[in-house]
Design an enzyme around this catalytic site. Structure first.
Site, PDB file in Angstrom:
ATOM      1  N   ASP A  85       4.198   6.497   8.003  1.00  0.00           N
ATOM      2  CA  ASP A  85       5.560   6.011   7.761  1.00  0.00           C
ATOM      3  C   ASP A  85       5.675   4.492   7.782  1.00  0.00           C
ATOM      4  O   ASP A  85       6.695   3.934   8.189  1.00  0.00           O
ATOM      5  CB  ASP A  85       6.545   6.621   8.792  1.00  0.00           C
ATOM      6  CG  ASP A  85       6.517   8.136   8.758  1.00  0.00           C
ATOM      7  OD1 ASP A  85       6.347   8.687   7.657  1.00  0.00           O
ATOM      8  OD2 ASP A  85       6.649   8.753   9.823  1.00  0.00           O
ATOM      9  N   LYS A 106       4.501   3.119   2.849  1.00  0.00           N
ATOM     10  CA  LYS A 106       3.510   3.240   1.758  1.00  0.00           C
ATOM     11  C   LYS A 106       4.183   3.556   0.430  1.00  0.00           C
ATOM     12  O   LYS A 106       3.790   3.053  -0.618  1.00  0.00           O
ATOM     13  CB  LYS A 106       2.481   4.341   2.093  1.00  0.00           C
ATOM     14  CG  LYS A 106       1.692   4.066   3.369  1.00  0.00           C
ATOM     15  CD  LYS A 106       0.749   5.195   3.701  1.00  0.00           C
ATOM     16  CE  LYS A 106       1.427   6.474   4.118  1.00  0.00           C
ATOM     17  NZ  LYS A 106       2.171   6.394   5.382  1.00  0.00           N
ATOM     18  N   GLY A 114       5.883  12.108   3.673  1.00  0.00           N
ATOM     19  CA  GLY A 114       7.222  11.856   3.152  1.00  0.00           C
ATOM     20  C   GLY A 114       7.277  10.390   2.789  1.00  0.00           C
ATOM     21  O   GLY A 114       7.289   9.529   3.673  1.00  0.00           O
ATOM     22  N   HIS A 115       7.210  10.094   1.499  1.00  0.00           N
ATOM     23  CA  HIS A 115       7.189   8.703   1.040  1.00  0.00           C
ATOM     24  C   HIS A 115       8.519   8.377   0.370  1.00  0.00           C
ATOM     25  O   HIS A 115       8.869   8.975  -0.646  1.00  0.00           O
ATOM     26  CB  HIS A 115       6.018   8.487   0.065  1.00  0.00           C
ATOM     27  CG  HIS A 115       4.670   8.660   0.723  1.00  0.00           C
ATOM     28  ND1 HIS A 115       3.487   8.446   0.077  1.00  0.00           N
ATOM     29  CD2 HIS A 115       4.339   9.003   1.993  1.00  0.00           C
ATOM     30  CE1 HIS A 115       2.490   8.662   0.916  1.00  0.00           C
ATOM     31  NE2 HIS A 115       2.979   9.010   2.087  1.00  0.00           N
ATOM     32  N   GLN A 132      -0.136   9.635   5.427  1.00  0.00           N
ATOM     33  CA  GLN A 132      -0.339   9.494   6.870  1.00  0.00           C
ATOM     34  C   GLN A 132      -0.853   8.079   7.205  1.00  0.00           C
ATOM     35  O   GLN A 132      -0.482   7.150   6.513  1.00  0.00           O
ATOM     36  CB  GLN A 132      -1.290  10.579   7.409  1.00  0.00           C
ATOM     37  CG  GLN A 132      -0.675  11.985   7.417  1.00  0.00           C
ATOM     38  CD  GLN A 132      -0.695  12.693   6.085  1.00  0.00           C
ATOM     39  OE1 GLN A 132      -1.733  12.808   5.472  1.00  0.00           O
ATOM     40  NE2 GLN A 132       0.430  13.183   5.643  1.00  0.00           N
TER      41      GLN A 132
END
Ligand code: GDP
Ligand code: IMO
Ligand code: MG
Length: 428
Positions: free
Chosen positions: A13, A16, A40-41, A223
């Site tokens: 988080d 990225k 989750g981007h 990640q």
């Protein structure tokens, strides 16, 4: 060689998605090489805010071919939902490519993820419960089902039936959970196959040809370094190789194709899920960072644990990833603080550590040693050059740079793509 790897330098988080979106237009391909929809981007593209879990963050650019590599684990139901979401937002998913060698997340993987976490109780890893660990487990024990198996109904049926003999025993006899029906799974997965077939490809071959022709490839990590199965805070990690080396394994190209490795780190640090976190702040400063930084998981909505910037960890990330560049995100969030601490070393049982301790128990009990720096307490979200930043913010960045030994060539001062300071970053 025109390959660049982008990785998280902390516990995920780091931003990225934003940085991938920022630089993706310079590339012909953006490739996810590990993980699954545990990621989750967040990407703010124009006036749209999108959360991407599986599809590479470059998909919004028509000139980019997004590719999900062999190192990923794919829940086809979630992938199709994400494709529908993007189509609904006006972004074509026609160019999306999926490696036939990537592994499938099956419904029993989700159930096993839930059940094993439940059984661990207070010792739980705090997984995203998306079936990631059980899917990689099957990959390693050679009982996984791959994307290419969707293309052969007979093989798919056989593999699902074989897998269920063991999985249903595990679920019913060990965990006291419900069994799965092979026919129901096959019906669902054959329906997914119809939708996904046009996207399935021999991605390693394709990428190698593209690189050979001089095309540019961005490998988008998910990640972060400390969640890597080998180099992270095991067992409180994910089940894939999130470090730069994972990019070549997870996409089937050689290490000589990579010419830069960009590490993304927050100006402070967060972690979701369980596990050691030396600089964690369980006080009002931690709560403030969480509030100002909106630190809630993009995938699970869980509150992220917040702490001071840990230079020991980022120096470690620089080493294991071979970082050539560093991007510091969320510098604007620190504007809310009078003074800012940076962890420069740890102490445990009378010993001082300036690198991540090899012993997990030393890391668990490490006491951080801090240097305190003055804050700037002014809004920096409008700054677009390094010189425009207040002196204290520049000093902070230069201090971080010195401690990591890696040039900070990008700085993010807000979630929008435009809220970025380029300080020497050059893709080409
Ligand atoms: P990822 O998983 O590394 O892509 O990061 P996430 O998207 O899960 O979390 C990063 C969050 O921070 C997202 O909500 C981004 O929109 C936001 N963000 C990224 N860069 C910045 C920044 O420089 N400042 C602020 N305030 N927010 C940022
Ligand atoms: P992005 O790509 C932050 C964490 C989970 C848990 C551990 C194992 O958005 O940075 P898993 O479901 O992978 O078996 O969970 O890893 N985790 C993440 N934390 N960002 C992520 O992805 C994460 N993906 C997994 O919270 O601690
Ligand atoms: Mg995220």
């Amino acid at each position: 060689m025109p390959g660049i790897v982008l990785v998280g330098a902390q516990w995920g988080d780091e931003g990225k998605g934003k940085i991938t979106d920022l630089i993706a237009h310079d590339f012909d391909f953006v490739v996810r090489f590990q993980g699954g929809n545990n990621a989750g981007h967040t990407v703010i593209h124009g006036d749209k805010k999108l959360a991407l879990h599986l599809i590479p963050s470059g998909i919004m650019y028509p000139s980019v071919t997004p590719l999900i590599g062999n190192g990923c684990v794919i829940d086809p139901r979630v992938l199709i939902e994400e494709m529908d979401m993007l189509e609904g937002e006006g972004f074509s998913t026609e160019r999306l490519l999926i490696s036939g060698n990537a592994h499938l997340i099956m419904p029993y993987h989700l159930a096993l993820d839930h059940e094993s976490e439940r059984r661990l109780g207070v010792n739980e890893i705090g997984t995203t419960k998306r079936g990631i660990g059980p899917a990689y487990q099957d990959k390693a024990t050679r009982s996984g089902i791959r994307v290419q198996d969707l293309l052969d109904e007979h093989i798919l049926r056989l593999k699902v039936q074989t897998a269920l003999v063991e999985k249903n025993d595990l679920l019913t006899k060990i965990y006291g959970a419900e069994p799965f029906d092979a026919e129901t799974i096959c019906t669902d997965y054959l329906r997914y196959a119809q939708r996904l077939t046009p996207h399935i490809t021999e991605s390693s071959q394709l990428l190698n040809e593209a690189l050979h022709e001089g095309k540019w490839v961005l490998f988008e990590g998910a990640q972060g370094t400390l969640l890597d199965i080998d180099h992270g805070t095991y067992p409180f990690v994910t089940s894939s190789s999130c470090t730069a080396g994972g990019a070549v394994i997870g996409s089937g190209v050689g290490p000589t194709t990579i010419n830069k490795v960009l590490g993304i780190a927050k100006a402070y640090i967060t972690r979701v899920g369980s596990g050691p976190f030396p600089t964690e702040l369980s006080d009002e400063i931690g709560a403030k960072l969480g509030n100002v930084g909106s630190e809630f998981g993009t995938t699970t909505g869980r509150a992220r644990r917040c702490g001071w910037y840990d230079a020991v960890i980022v120096k470690y990330a620089a080493q294991v990833n071979g970082l050539t560049d560093l991007c510091i995100t969320k510098l604007d969030v620190l504007s809310c603080l009078e003074t800012i601490k940076v962890c420069v070393a740890y102490e445990h049982e009378g010993r001082r550590y300036t690198t991540v301790p090899g012993s997990q128990s030393a890391f668990h009990h490490a006491t951080p040693i801090y240097e305190e720096l003055p804050g700037w307490q002014t809004d920096i979200t409008g700054c677009r050059t390094f010189e425009e930043l207040p002196r204290q913010a520049r000093d902070y960045i230069e201090y971080i740079e010195e401690l990591s030994g890696v040039q900070v060539s990008l700085i993010a001062v807000g979630p929008d793509r435009r809220q970025t300071i380029t300080r020497g970053w050059q893709t080409r």
